[in-house]
Write an enzyme that holds these catalytic residues in place. Structure first.
Site, PDB file in Angstrom:
ATOM      1  N   HIS A  16       0.849  -1.192   0.000  1.00  0.00           N
ATOM      2  CA  HIS A  16       0.000   0.000   0.000  1.00  0.00           C
ATOM      3  C   HIS A  16       0.883   1.240   0.000  1.00  0.00           C
ATOM      4  O   HIS A  16       2.097   1.166   0.169  1.00  0.00           O
ATOM      5  CB  HIS A  16      -0.956   0.013   1.213  1.00  0.00           C
ATOM      6  CG  HIS A  16      -0.331   0.489   2.488  1.00  0.00           C
ATOM      7  ND1 HIS A  16      -0.829   1.533   3.224  1.00  0.00           N
ATOM      8  CD2 HIS A  16       0.761   0.064   3.164  1.00  0.00           C
ATOM      9  CE1 HIS A  16      -0.099   1.723   4.308  1.00  0.00           C
ATOM     10  NE2 HIS A  16       0.878   0.840   4.288  1.00  0.00           N
ATOM     11  N   CYS A  25       6.003   6.731   3.884  1.00  0.00           N
ATOM     12  CA  CYS A  25       4.751   5.953   3.781  1.00  0.00           C
ATOM     13  C   CYS A  25       3.907   6.383   2.580  1.00  0.00           C
ATOM     14  O   CYS A  25       2.948   5.711   2.216  1.00  0.00           O
ATOM     15  CB  CYS A  25       3.920   6.070   5.058  1.00  0.00           C
ATOM     16  SG  CYS A  25       4.715   5.253   6.452  1.00  0.00           S
ATOM     17  N   HIS A  29       4.922   0.355  -0.401  1.00  0.00           N
ATOM     18  CA  HIS A  29       5.675  -0.531   0.472  1.00  0.00           C
ATOM     19  C   HIS A  29       4.730  -1.623   0.971  1.00  0.00           C
ATOM     20  O   HIS A  29       3.535  -1.570   0.715  1.00  0.00           O
ATOM     21  CB  HIS A  29       6.305   0.239   1.647  1.00  0.00           C
ATOM     22  CG  HIS A  29       5.306   0.914   2.537  1.00  0.00           C
ATOM     23  ND1 HIS A  29       4.624   2.065   2.182  1.00  0.00           N
ATOM     24  CD2 HIS A  29       4.848   0.572   3.770  1.00  0.00           C
ATOM     25  CE1 HIS A  29       3.815   2.411   3.166  1.00  0.00           C
ATOM     26  NE2 HIS A  29       3.920   1.518   4.141  1.00  0.00           N
ATOM     27  N   HIS A  31       3.528  -4.732   4.064  1.00  0.00           N
ATOM     28  CA  HIS A  31       3.476  -5.164   5.460  1.00  0.00           C
ATOM     29  C   HIS A  31       2.919  -6.586   5.509  1.00  0.00           C
ATOM     30  O   HIS A  31       2.159  -7.001   4.634  1.00  0.00           O
ATOM     31  CB  HIS A  31       2.520  -4.294   6.290  1.00  0.00           C
ATOM     32  CG  HIS A  31       2.902  -2.877   6.395  1.00  0.00           C
ATOM     33  ND1 HIS A  31       3.909  -2.418   7.212  1.00  0.00           N
ATOM     34  CD2 HIS A  31       2.390  -1.775   5.789  1.00  0.00           C
ATOM     35  CE1 HIS A  31       4.006  -1.101   7.098  1.00  0.00           C
ATOM     36  NE2 HIS A  31       3.093  -0.687   6.236  1.00  0.00           N
ATOM     37  N   HIS A  76      -1.820 -10.707  -0.529  1.00  0.00           N
ATOM     38  CA  HIS A  76      -1.038 -10.438  -1.738  1.00  0.00           C
ATOM     39  C   HIS A  76      -1.754  -9.474  -2.686  1.00  0.00           C
ATOM     40  O   HIS A  76      -1.839  -9.705  -3.887  1.00  0.00           O
ATOM     41  CB  HIS A  76      -0.633 -11.746  -2.432  1.00  0.00           C
ATOM     42  CG  HIS A  76       0.461 -12.438  -1.692  1.00  0.00           C
ATOM     43  ND1 HIS A  76       0.236 -13.162  -0.542  1.00  0.00           N
ATOM     44  CD2 HIS A  76       1.797 -12.481  -1.906  1.00  0.00           C
ATOM     45  CE1 HIS A  76       1.369 -13.627  -0.096  1.00  0.00           C
ATOM     46  NE2 HIS A  76       2.349 -13.226  -0.896  1.00  0.00           N
ATOM     47  N   GLU A 116       0.138  -3.106  12.010  1.00  0.00           N
ATOM     48  CA  GLU A 116       0.884  -2.831  10.790  1.00  0.00           C
ATOM     49  C   GLU A 116       2.332  -3.302  10.956  1.00  0.00           C
ATOM     50  O   GLU A 116       2.969  -3.719   9.996  1.00  0.00           O
ATOM     51  CB  GLU A 116       0.829  -1.341  10.473  1.00  0.00           C
ATOM     52  CG  GLU A 116       1.185  -1.016   9.055  1.00  0.00           C
ATOM     53  CD  GLU A 116       0.910   0.421   8.709  1.00  0.00           C
ATOM     54  OE1 GLU A 116      -0.071   0.666   7.982  1.00  0.00           O
ATOM     55  OE2 GLU A 116       1.674   1.289   9.167  1.00  0.00           O
TER      56      GLU A 116
END
Length: 129
Positions: A16, A25, A29, A31, A76, A116
């Site tokens: 995201h 952010c 990237h 998580h 994914h 997160e």
């Protein structure tokens, strides 16, 4: 009054970016998100998998977001392509909550917690606690 509270946890991997964020952010990237959902009820219900009123709700309905993105979940995926809100942890938790409420009986109080990272998480409920 009898009370049952189900708890389940699951993880999903997703990418995201936070649109408009002034910092790293704001770039794409990923998580490994961890989600904990608690479902509290004062009565038992049937489900689409069990016709008798013997469960708060089905764990399958609580874990929908862990499914592959091609099956309606988030695993994914690029969250910006899957949800119509900003992809902050706060909005992800709120979105999972709202979508889960649509899948379970109306007499259930939900709380959704989204991690997160191992040290950063948010809790969301629509109840005044």
């Amino acid at each position: 009054m009898p009370t049952w509270t189900l708890h389940t946890e699951f993880k999903f991997d997703a990418a995201h970016f936070i649109d408009g964020y002034d910092g790293k952010c704001g770039r794409m990237h990923g998580h490994t998100y961890k989600v904990h959902i608690s479902a509290k009820s004062h009565e038992l219900n049937p489900s689409k998998y069990l016709k008798s009123a013997d469960m708060v709700c089905d764990f399958k309905e609580l874990k929908w977001a862990a499914s592959d993105s091609k099956k309606g979940g988030f695993d994914h995926s690029v969250l910006n392509e899957e949800i119509p809100v900003a992809t902050t942890a706060e909005r992800i938790a709120e979105y999972i909550h709202k979508e889960t409420v649509k899948r379970i009986p109306g007499n259930i109080e939900l709380k959704v917690t989204v991690w997160e990272t191992d040290t950063s998480w948010v809790e969301y409920t629509d109840q005044d606690v």
